[in-house]
Design a protein around this motif. Structure first.
Motif, PDB file in Angstrom:
ATOM      1  N   VAL A   1       0.264  12.892   9.963  1.00  0.00           N
ATOM      2  CA  VAL A   1      -0.706  11.808  10.110  1.00  0.00           C
ATOM      3  C   VAL A   1      -1.026  11.204   8.735  1.00  0.00           C
ATOM      4  N   GLN A   2      -1.091  12.039   7.699  1.00  0.00           N
ATOM      5  CA  GLN A   2      -1.276  11.528   6.337  1.00  0.00           C
ATOM      6  C   GLN A   2      -0.216  10.491   6.009  1.00  0.00           C
ATOM      7  N   ALA A   3       1.036  10.825   6.285  1.00  0.00           N
ATOM      8  CA  ALA A   3       2.142   9.911   5.984  1.00  0.00           C
ATOM      9  C   ALA A   3       2.005   8.608   6.763  1.00  0.00           C
ATOM     10  N   GLN A   4       1.591   8.701   8.030  1.00  0.00           N
ATOM     11  CA  GLN A   4       1.421   7.502   8.851  1.00  0.00           C
ATOM     12  C   GLN A   4       0.327   6.600   8.291  1.00  0.00           C
ATOM     13  N   ILE A   5      -0.808   7.205   7.881  1.00  0.00           N
ATOM     14  CA  ILE A   5      -1.927   6.423   7.348  1.00  0.00           C
ATOM     15  C   ILE A   5      -1.532   5.747   6.039  1.00  0.00           C
ATOM     16  N   LEU A   6      -0.859   6.482   5.153  1.00  0.00           N
ATOM     17  CA  LEU A   6      -0.440   5.905   3.874  1.00  0.00           C
ATOM     18  C   LEU A   6       0.580   4.790   4.070  1.00  0.00           C
ATOM     19  N   ASN A   7       1.516   4.983   4.998  1.00  0.00           N
ATOM     20  CA  ASN A   7       2.498   3.933   5.293  1.00  0.00           C
ATOM     21  C   ASN A   7       1.820   2.695   5.859  1.00  0.00           C
ATOM     22  N   LEU A   8       0.803   2.916   6.705  1.00  0.00           N
ATOM     23  CA  LEU A   8       0.063   1.793   7.286  1.00  0.00           C
ATOM     24  C   LEU A   8      -0.669   1.014   6.196  1.00  0.00           C
ATOM     25  N   LEU A   9      -1.361   1.706   5.311  1.00  0.00           N
ATOM     26  CA  LEU A   9      -2.083   1.035   4.224  1.00  0.00           C
ATOM     27  C   LEU A   9      -1.121   0.256   3.331  1.00  0.00           C
ATOM     28  N   ASP A  10       0.036   0.848   3.053  1.00  0.00           N
ATOM     29  CA  ASP A  10       1.023   0.183   2.202  1.00  0.00           C
ATOM     30  C   ASP A  10       1.554  -1.086   2.869  1.00  0.00           C
ATOM     31  N   LYS A  11       1.809  -1.005   4.160  1.00  0.00           N
ATOM     32  CA  LYS A  11       2.311  -2.176   4.898  1.00  0.00           C
ATOM     33  C   LYS A  11       1.267  -3.285   4.943  1.00  0.00           C
ATOM     34  N   LEU A  12       0.014  -2.918   5.211  1.00  0.00           N
ATOM     35  CA  LEU A  12      -1.056  -3.914   5.274  1.00  0.00           C
ATOM     36  C   LEU A  12      -1.278  -4.555   3.910  1.00  0.00           C
ATOM     37  N   ARG A  13      -1.231  -3.735   2.870  1.00  0.00           N
ATOM     38  CA  ARG A  13      -1.417  -4.259   1.519  1.00  0.00           C
ATOM     39  C   ARG A  13      -0.372  -5.319   1.183  1.00  0.00           C
ATOM     40  N   GLN A  14       0.881  -5.056   1.539  1.00  0.00           N
ATOM     41  CA  GLN A  14       1.946  -6.008   1.239  1.00  0.00           C
ATOM     42  C   GLN A  14       1.873  -7.243   2.128  1.00  0.00           C
ATOM     43  N   ASN A  15       1.570  -7.047   3.407  1.00  0.00           N
ATOM     44  CA  ASN A  15       1.524  -8.183   4.337  1.00  0.00           C
ATOM     45  C   ASN A  15       0.345  -9.106   4.071  1.00  0.00           C
ATOM     46  N   LEU A  16      -0.802  -8.536   3.666  1.00  0.00           N
ATOM     47  CA  LEU A  16      -2.022  -9.320   3.474  1.00  0.00           C
ATOM     48  C   LEU A  16      -2.255  -9.701   2.014  1.00  0.00           C
ATOM     49  N   ASN A  17      -1.402  -9.213   1.099  1.00  0.00           N
ATOM     50  CA  ASN A  17      -1.512  -9.495  -0.332  1.00  0.00           C
ATOM     51  C   ASN A  17      -2.882  -9.099  -0.883  1.00  0.00           C
ATOM     52  N   MET A  18      -3.417  -7.992  -0.386  1.00  0.00           N
ATOM     53  CA  MET A  18      -4.731  -7.544  -0.863  1.00  0.00           C
ATOM     54  C   MET A  18      -4.551  -6.479  -1.940  1.00  0.00           C
ATOM     55  N   GLY A  19      -5.547  -6.369  -2.812  1.00  0.00           N
ATOM     56  CA  GLY A  19      -5.550  -5.286  -3.787  1.00  0.00           C
ATOM     57  C   GLY A  19      -5.993  -4.006  -3.103  1.00  0.00           C
ATOM     58  N   LEU A  20      -5.401  -2.886  -3.506  1.00  0.00           N
ATOM     59  CA  LEU A  20      -5.726  -1.594  -2.891  1.00  0.00           C
ATOM     60  C   LEU A  20      -5.908  -0.548  -3.984  1.00  0.00           C
ATOM     61  N   ILE A  21      -7.025   0.179  -3.915  1.00  0.00           N
ATOM     62  CA  ILE A  21      -7.258   1.318  -4.800  1.00  0.00           C
ATOM     63  C   ILE A  21      -7.314   2.563  -3.926  1.00  0.00           C
ATOM     64  N   LEU A  22      -6.443   3.520  -4.206  1.00  0.00           N
ATOM     65  CA  LEU A  22      -6.423   4.779  -3.466  1.00  0.00           C
ATOM     66  C   LEU A  22      -6.959   5.896  -4.354  1.00  0.00           C
ATOM     67  N   ILE A  23      -7.962   6.599  -3.858  1.00  0.00           N
ATOM     68  CA  ILE A  23      -8.574   7.697  -4.601  1.00  0.00           C
ATOM     69  C   ILE A  23      -8.123   9.014  -3.985  1.00  0.00           C
ATOM     70  N   THR A  24      -7.666   9.938  -4.820  1.00  0.00           N
ATOM     71  CA  THR A  24      -7.219  11.236  -4.317  1.00  0.00           C
ATOM     72  C   THR A  24      -7.237  12.255  -5.446  1.00  0.00           C
ATOM     73  N   HIS A  25      -7.155  13.528  -5.099  1.00  0.00           N
ATOM     74  CA  HIS A  25      -6.966  14.564  -6.114  1.00  0.00           C
ATOM     75  C   HIS A  25      -5.545  15.109  -6.057  1.00  0.00           C
ATOM     76  N   ASP A  26      -4.705  14.490  -5.228  1.00  0.00           N
ATOM     77  CA  ASP A  26      -3.350  14.980  -4.984  1.00  0.00           C
ATOM     78  C   ASP A  26      -2.324  13.943  -5.452  1.00  0.00           C
ATOM     79  N   LEU A  27      -1.728  14.184  -6.618  1.00  0.00           N
ATOM     80  CA  LEU A  27      -0.725  13.254  -7.151  1.00  0.00           C
ATOM     81  C   LEU A  27       0.484  13.089  -6.238  1.00  0.00           C
ATOM     82  N   SER A  28       0.757  14.111  -5.424  1.00  0.00           N
ATOM     83  CA  SER A  28       1.993  14.098  -4.643  1.00  0.00           C
ATOM     84  C   SER A  28       2.009  13.025  -3.564  1.00  0.00           C
ATOM     85  N   ILE A  29       0.841  12.520  -3.131  1.00  0.00           N
ATOM     86  CA  ILE A  29       0.835  11.543  -2.042  1.00  0.00           C
ATOM     87  C   ILE A  29       0.933  10.104  -2.531  1.00  0.00           C
TER      88      ILE A  29
END
Length: 321
Positions: free
Chosen positions: A186-214
């Motif tokens: 589900v993590q992968a699905q959510i991240l892929n969704l955010l990435d797709k929306l960011r590119q399609n809508l040309n919006m800026g996105l800031i992702l906060i995490t403690h896990d560099l791997s994602i």
């Protein structure tokens, strides 16, 4: 084209024990359609940076100095009423823990429609139609907008939170650990969704995490934070393959490699510092294997290591020697 500019941001919390320097002289920029990852251990200042941009700090928190520009507008200079009009419409946030962020006694569609009615001055019927469109956008069945939060799985709640963040077509979306408590698929699905929306809508996105791997497949740039400061910033490739700060190096070694030897990852020994009384010099020196006397006495400035790549260390790349 530049969307967001944060200049020398200092955000402190005034509590009974003293002044917590949660964010201490942080600067970065974000372009339209770009994704920036803010990464670091718990308590390093990631969420406080996001709340400062949104002007959503609790009463004891205060922006001491610095500027935050969204396009040409200095958000730090706006009144409470002025910034309230810009939230949702120009800048929105996906809060950590969708399970607790949604109102349990309101239908999810109503929670989305409420923001649309308030900020876009449309009828409830139009707002309800917009909520259905957003459900489709985040790949949820539109008929589910009449459901209550307890009727949704964790991943579905997170998608609903993303739909709510996109309700008024913001230029900037901040995701504060948007995959917390979700399983790997589900993590992968959510991240892929955010990435797709960011590119399609040309919006800026800031992702906060403690896990560099994602962040590897989602972010264009990564800023590594430690004890309220950015200690390294660069492209994703720079951070993963040409990192210069020992903290970045230790973070990368703290998670297992799928194709590497089967062994326990190396922990970062010690604990993050007390930000009421931060260490002198480099704030990472008490936990650094490469610290010298100068690290204890003198705080390092940012040193350029290439186009857009910079680090704050007196002996950048010492671990490569």
């Amino acid at each position: 084209m530049e969307l967001l500019r944060v200049e020398n941001l200092k955000t402190y919390f005034h509590i009974s024990q003293g002044i917590v320097k949660a964010v201490d002289d942080v600067s970065f920029t974000l372009a339209y359609g770009q994704c920036l990852g803010l990464v670091g251990e718990s308590g390093c200042g990631k969420t406080t940076t996001a709340l400062s941009i949104n002007r959503l700090l609790p009463p004891e928190g205060k922006i001491q100095s610095g500027n935050i520009y969204l396009e040409a507008v200095n958000l730090t200079a706006l009144s409470d009423d002025e910034i309230r009009k810009r939230r949702w419409k120009e800048i929105s946030m996906i809060f950590q823990g969708a399970m607790n962020a949604l109102n349990p006694v309101m239908k999810i569609g109503e929670q989305i429609a409420e923001a649309v009615v308030l900020h876009q001055q449309v009828s409830h019927q139009q707002a309800w139609g917009r909520a259905k469109e957003l459900f489709e956008l985040v790949e949820l069945e539109p008929d589910r907008i009449s459901g209550y939060p307890h009727e949704f799985s964790g991943g579905m709640k997170q998608r609903a939170m993303i739909a709510m963040a996109l309700a008024c077509d913001p230029k900037l979306v901040i995701g504060d650990e948007p995959t917390t408590a979700l399983d790997v698929m589900v993590q992968a699905q959510i991240l892929n969704l955010l990435d797709k929306l960011r590119q399609n809508l040309n919006m800026g996105l800031i992702l906060i995490t403690h896990d560099l791997s994602i962040l590897g497949e989602t972010c264009d740039r990564i800023a590594v934070m430690y004890a309220g400061k950015i200690v390294e910033m660069g492209s994703t490739e720079d951070i993963y393959h040409e990192h210069m700060h020992p903290y970045t190096y230790r973070l990368l070694r703290a998670f297992p490699h799928i194709r590497g030897p089967k062994q326990m990852p190396e922990p970062i020994m010690g604990t993050p510092p007390d930000l009421i009384r931060p260490p002198s010099g480099c704030r990472f020196h008490p936990r650094c294997d490469y610290a010298k006397e100068i690290c204890r006495e003198e705080e390092p400035g940012m040193t350029a290591a290439g186009d857009g790549h910079a680090y704050a260390c007196h002996f950048g790349g010492a671990f490569n020697g």
